[in-house]
Design a protein around this motif. Sequence first.
Motif, mmCIF file in Angstrom:
data_model
loop_
_atom_site.group_PDB
_atom_site.id
_atom_site.type_symbol
_atom_site.label_atom_id
_atom_site.label_comp_id
_atom_site.label_asym_id
_atom_site.label_seq_id
_atom_site.Cartn_x
_atom_site.Cartn_y
_atom_site.Cartn_z
ATOM 1 N N LYS A 34 0.804 -1.222 0.000
ATOM 2 C CA LYS A 34 0.000 0.000 0.000
ATOM 3 C C LYS A 34 0.842 1.279 0.000
ATOM 4 O O LYS A 34 0.562 2.206 -0.771
ATOM 5 N N PRO A 35 1.901 1.387 0.844
ATOM 6 C CA PRO A 35 2.699 2.626 0.802
ATOM 7 C C PRO A 35 3.343 2.868 -0.556
ATOM 8 O O PRO A 35 3.466 4.018 -0.997
ATOM 9 N N TYR A 36 3.744 1.789 -1.237
ATOM 10 C CA TYR A 36 4.390 1.946 -2.535
ATOM 11 C C TYR A 36 3.386 2.328 -3.621
ATOM 12 O O TYR A 36 3.710 3.100 -4.540
ATOM 13 N N PHE A 37 2.170 1.785 -3.540
ATOM 14 C CA PHE A 37 1.127 2.229 -4.465
ATOM 15 C C PHE A 37 0.847 3.719 -4.260
ATOM 16 O O PHE A 37 0.644 4.464 -5.228
ATOM 17 N N ALA A 38 0.830 4.148 -2.995
ATOM 18 C CA ALA A 38 0.584 5.556 -2.694
ATOM 19 C C ALA A 38 1.723 6.430 -3.242
ATOM 20 O O ALA A 38 1.479 7.510 -3.803
ATOM 21 N N LEU A 39 2.965 5.959 -3.081
ATOM 22 C CA LEU A 39 4.105 6.710 -3.608
ATOM 23 C C LEU A 39 4.061 6.806 -5.125
ATOM 24 O O LEU A 39 4.368 7.863 -5.710
ATOM 25 N N ALA A 40 3.691 5.690 -5.774
ATOM 26 C CA ALA A 40 3.597 5.704 -7.237
ATOM 27 C C ALA A 40 2.573 6.736 -7.698
ATOM 28 O O ALA A 40 2.813 7.476 -8.673
ATOM 29 N N ALA A 41 1.446 6.808 -7.005
ATOM 30 C CA ALA A 41 0.419 7.793 -7.354
ATOM 31 C C ALA A 41 0.933 9.214 -7.122
ATOM 32 O O ALA A 41 0.693 10.119 -7.934
ATOM 33 N N LEU A 42 1.646 9.397 -6.019
ATOM 34 C CA LEU A 42 2.185 10.725 -5.697
ATOM 35 C C LEU A 42 3.192 11.184 -6.745
ATOM 36 O O LEU A 42 3.133 12.328 -7.238
ATOM 37 N N PHE A 43 4.131 10.294 -7.107
ATOM 38 C CA PHE A 43 5.140 10.666 -8.097
ATOM 39 C C PHE A 43 4.513 10.962 -9.461
ATOM 40 O O PHE A 43 5.018 11.786 -10.219
ATOM 41 N N SER A 44 3.417 10.277 -9.780
ATOM 42 C CA SER A 44 2.752 10.535 -11.067
ATOM 43 C C SER A 44 2.112 11.915 -11.112
ATOM 44 O O SER A 44 1.909 12.487 -12.190
ATOM 45 N N LEU A 45 1.805 12.476 -9.933
ATOM 46 C CA LEU A 45 1.193 13.807 -9.876
ATOM 47 C C LEU A 45 2.212 14.938 -9.943
ATOM 48 O O LEU A 45 1.867 16.066 -10.319
ATOM 49 N N ILE A 46 3.451 14.648 -9.584
ATOM 50 C CA ILE A 46 4.457 15.706 -9.496
ATOM 51 C C ILE A 46 4.656 16.449 -10.828
ATOM 52 O O ILE A 46 4.632 17.689 -10.858
ATOM 53 N N PRO A 47 4.849 15.753 -11.965
ATOM 54 C CA PRO A 47 5.022 16.504 -13.219
ATOM 55 C C PRO A 47 3.802 17.355 -13.567
ATOM 56 O O PRO A 47 3.942 18.480 -14.075
ATOM 57 N N VAL A 48 2.607 16.829 -13.299
ATOM 58 C CA VAL A 48 1.390 17.572 -13.606
ATOM 59 C C VAL A 48 1.313 18.847 -12.780
ATOM 60 O O VAL A 48 1.053 19.944 -13.305
ATOM 61 N N LEU A 49 1.559 18.706 -11.479
ATOM 62 C CA LEU A 49 1.490 19.870 -10.599
ATOM 63 C C LEU A 49 2.605 20.866 -10.907
ATOM 64 O O LEU A 49 2.400 22.088 -10.846
ATOM 65 N N ASN A 50 3.788 20.341 -11.233
ATOM 66 C CA ASN A 50 4.912 21.228 -11.519
ATOM 67 C C ASN A 50 4.667 22.045 -12.792
ATOM 68 O O ASN A 50 5.064 23.216 -12.885
ATOM 69 N N ASN A 51 4.036 21.445 -13.798
ATOM 70 C CA ASN A 51 3.727 22.157 -15.035
ATOM 71 C C ASN A 51 2.594 23.163 -14.847
ATOM 72 O O ASN A 51 2.589 24.237 -15.461
ATOM 73 N N LYS A 52 1.644 22.804 -13.985
ATOM 74 C CA LYS A 52 0.495 23.687 -13.769
ATOM 75 C C LYS A 52 0.839 24.843 -12.844
ATOM 76 O O LYS A 52 0.341 25.969 -13.008
ATOM 77 N N TYR A 53 1.688 24.562 -11.868
ATOM 78 C CA TYR A 53 2.090 25.602 -10.916
ATOM 79 C C TYR A 53 3.622 25.680 -10.882
ATOM 80 O O TYR A 53 4.255 25.282 -9.890
ATOM 81 N N PRO A 54 4.231 26.190 -11.921
ATOM 82 C CA PRO A 54 5.711 26.176 -12.016
ATOM 83 C C PRO A 54 6.411 26.989 -10.944
ATOM 84 O O PRO A 54 7.577 26.724 -10.622
#
Length: 214
Positions: A10-30
């Motif tokens: 479960k913690p690794y699934f959560a981390l995978a989801a978190l890392f997948s959001l980082i590029p999206v958030l970084n591009n939207k809020y540079p």
Amino acid sequence: MKSKILYSPKPYFALAALFSLIPVLNNKYPNSFFRLAPAGWVEIIATAAGIYAAFKALEYWWAILQVRSEAKVWVFQAGQNRKVPKTFDHNDVVNAGRYVTRLVRNVDEDLREIKPDFTLDSLNRLGLYLPELLMEVEDEESGRIRLGIVGVYIGETLCRTKGWEWFFKSDPSLKQFSFLPSVIHKNGKTIDPFEVASKAFSEKKSLMTLLGDI
């Protein structure tokens, strides 16, 4: 036997989801995330970390599935290896009854996670807890222990709530597990609570569904 250490995915699934959001958030809020780092590098690192986390999650998830699959085999074999001799000693039957009584007394310790109170609601809690008990099965002997605990609880609960009665049988070759062939009777009908437990452990049908089919 030394237990194999298993980790939750479960913690690794959560981390995978978190890392997948980082590029999206970084591009939207540079200006809010990694302002000094090039967007391309952030995306590469986050993607690589997400893939690694997802791989570890699947690895641990698969290990748990393997352990549970092997445990189901041990419990099934424990159920199948019960035999009632054509001739038996009365003392063996008495001892079988004593083993069942001992397990009933120890239920607060053996099944404390479900808060055992021998009610029909507790059988539902027991059914939900069976996957956790499977993780404690490492060989046929531990399979017999879990089968005995669960089967006795099912039988005793039906005796207290539905008017069934124990009919003790003994397989002396099983020694401290000699009570496993025991059944419960009511109005000419017979239920093998240990067979019910074995089927519930297989997870093909839930415990409540099996009891509803009786």
